[in-house]
Design an enzyme around this catalytic site. Structure first.
Site, PDB file in Angstrom:
ATOM      1  N   ASP A   1       0.810  -1.214   0.000  1.00  0.00           N
ATOM      2  CA  ASP A   1       0.000   0.000   0.000  1.00  0.00           C
ATOM      3  C   ASP A   1       0.848   1.271   0.000  1.00  0.00           C
ATOM      4  OD1 ASP A   1       0.913  -0.550   2.553  1.00  0.00           O
ATOM      5  OD2 ASP A   1      -1.052  -0.883   3.409  1.00  0.00           O
TER       6      ASP A   1
ATOM      7  N   ASN B   1      -7.681  -3.217  14.361  1.00  0.00           N
ATOM      8  CA  ASN B   1      -9.059  -3.571  13.985  1.00  0.00           C
ATOM      9  C   ASN B   1      -9.090  -4.761  13.024  1.00  0.00           C
ATOM     10  OD1 ASN B   1      -8.124  -2.487  11.620  1.00  0.00           O
ATOM     11  ND2 ASN B   1      -9.530  -0.746  11.570  1.00  0.00           N
TER      12      ASN B   1
ATOM     13  N   HIS C   1      -7.291  -5.048  10.250  1.00  0.00           N
ATOM     14  CA  HIS C   1      -7.069  -4.762   8.826  1.00  0.00           C
ATOM     15  C   HIS C   1      -5.775  -5.399   8.328  1.00  0.00           C
ATOM     16  CE1 HIS C   1      -4.962  -0.682   9.837  1.00  0.00           C
ATOM     17  NE2 HIS C   1      -4.041  -1.541   9.495  1.00  0.00           N
TER      18      HIS C   1
HETATM   19  C1  F6R Z   1       1.392  -1.472   6.190  1.00  0.00           C
HETATM   20  C2  F6R Z   1       0.059  -2.056   6.250  1.00  0.00           C
HETATM   21  C3  F6R Z   1      -0.733  -2.085   7.499  1.00  0.00           C
HETATM   22  C4  F6R Z   1       0.090  -2.438   8.736  1.00  0.00           C
HETATM   23  C5  F6R Z   1      -0.802  -2.455   9.976  1.00  0.00           C
HETATM   24  C6  F6R Z   1      -0.002  -2.699  11.241  1.00  0.00           C
HETATM   25  O1  F6R Z   1       1.932  -1.588   4.883  1.00  0.00           O
HETATM   26  O2  F6R Z   1      -0.397  -2.477   5.258  1.00  0.00           O
HETATM   27  O3  F6R Z   1      -1.779  -3.012   7.346  1.00  0.00           O
HETATM   28  O4  F6R Z   1       0.686  -3.687   8.552  1.00  0.00           O
HETATM   29  O5  F6R Z   1      -1.460  -1.230  10.101  1.00  0.00           O
HETATM   30  O6  F6R Z   1       0.846  -1.631  11.447  1.00  0.00           O
HETATM   31  P1  F6R Z   1       1.940  -1.621  12.614  1.00  0.00           P
HETATM   32  O7  F6R Z   1       2.941  -2.662  12.250  1.00  0.00           O
HETATM   33  O8  F6R Z   1       2.510  -0.230  12.582  1.00  0.00           O
HETATM   34  O9  F6R Z   1       1.220  -1.926  13.869  1.00  0.00           O
END
Ligand code: F6R
Length: 243
Positions: free
Chosen positions: A67, A136, A138
């Site tokens: 992303d 959440n 995602h």
């Molecule tokens: C990043 C991404 C997000 C993160 C997720 C967890 O490229 O796609 O889905 O993997 O938000 O983020 P952290 O590791 O900062 O807790």
């Protein structure tokens, strides 16, 4: 599904880096799907270490990132391309033509998503896709919703994600509200998926994603339908999965 529970963040990073480096050694021209965020920082640092010691060669590796924020390019320290350069791309011998992210500078969402979808189709499936988990549930920027979005698309980020991302932005600078992200099909077509999670604030997400109902309200839960998923979680992140 394979599950590795590690004592702490450092062990999680080392274990996940081991899995990625084994992939590169087995198939030097593999397609690696990569993630940003705070969780993979230790993984990238470990991979860079092994590269510097001469144990890893990225010269034929192709990377595709999950992303990118809409509206941000490499000159912005908050962009994911900047993060990737800082943590990995500029520190190993990846060829610049072999690294790919959605182009955040293209503000025409349809155009940006079409270009990334086309590129993914041309490159072929990821041999290994690395994923972090949002609190959440995602994955990528596929936020909870009523249905699973299949291909690369533009999302409006939820308030909780915008707030979680605030830490990466200087005070006063506004966090982008939209991002381009691989969709569920783009992620699931990976041959192998490696999910990493660290810390108790991810415990609910890990429990729901891997042991809860499969629902678009918890986007990562779709991973239960993939036949080659490995979870590397530290004790904090796994703490709600123990009966
Ligand atoms: C990043 C991404 C997000 C993160 C997720 C967890 O490229 O796609 O889905 O993997 O938000 O983020 P952290 O590791 O900062 O807790």
């Amino acid at each position: 599904m394979r599950i590795y529970v590690t004592k702490n963040y450092d062990e999680m990073s080392r274990k996940a880096a081991n899995i990625i480096s084994a992939q590169i050694i087995l198939k030097p021209d593999c397609v690696l799907g990569l993630a940003t965020g705070s969780t993979p920082v230790g993984i990238y640092s470990q991979l860079v270490d092994w590269y510097e010691k001469g144990d890893l060669d990225f010269s034929e590796v192709i990377t595709v990132n999950l992303d990118e924020y809409r509206g941000l390019g490499a000159e912005s320290e908050q962009s994911y391309v900047y993060y990737m350069r800082k943590n990995l791309f500029d520190k190993v011998n990846l060829k610049s033509e072999n690294v790919h992210l959605p182009d955040g500078r293209i503000t025409d969402a349809e155009k940006a998503c079409r270009a990334y979808n086309t590129m993914l189709a041309e490159i072929g499936p990821q041999d290994l896709q690395l994923l972090g988990l949002g609190k959440n549930g995602h994955i990528g920027f596929n936020e909870p919703g009523k249905f699973f979005e299949k291909d690369v698309h533009c999302v409006e980020l939820t308030q909780s994600t915008v707030e979680a991302n605030q830490r990466f932005f200087e005070a006063g600078k506004s966090v982008p509200t939209h991002a381009y992200t691989m969709g569920i099909r783009s992620i699931l077509r990976a041959k192998r998926i490696l999910v990493v999670a660290s810390g108790e604030d991810k415990a609910d997400a890990v429990q729901k994603v891997f042991f809860g109902q499969v629902t678009p309200e918890v986007p990562g839960s779709i991973l239960q339908l993939h036949d080659d998923v490995t979870l590397v979680a530290d004790e904090g992140a796994f703490s709600k999965c123990r009966a």
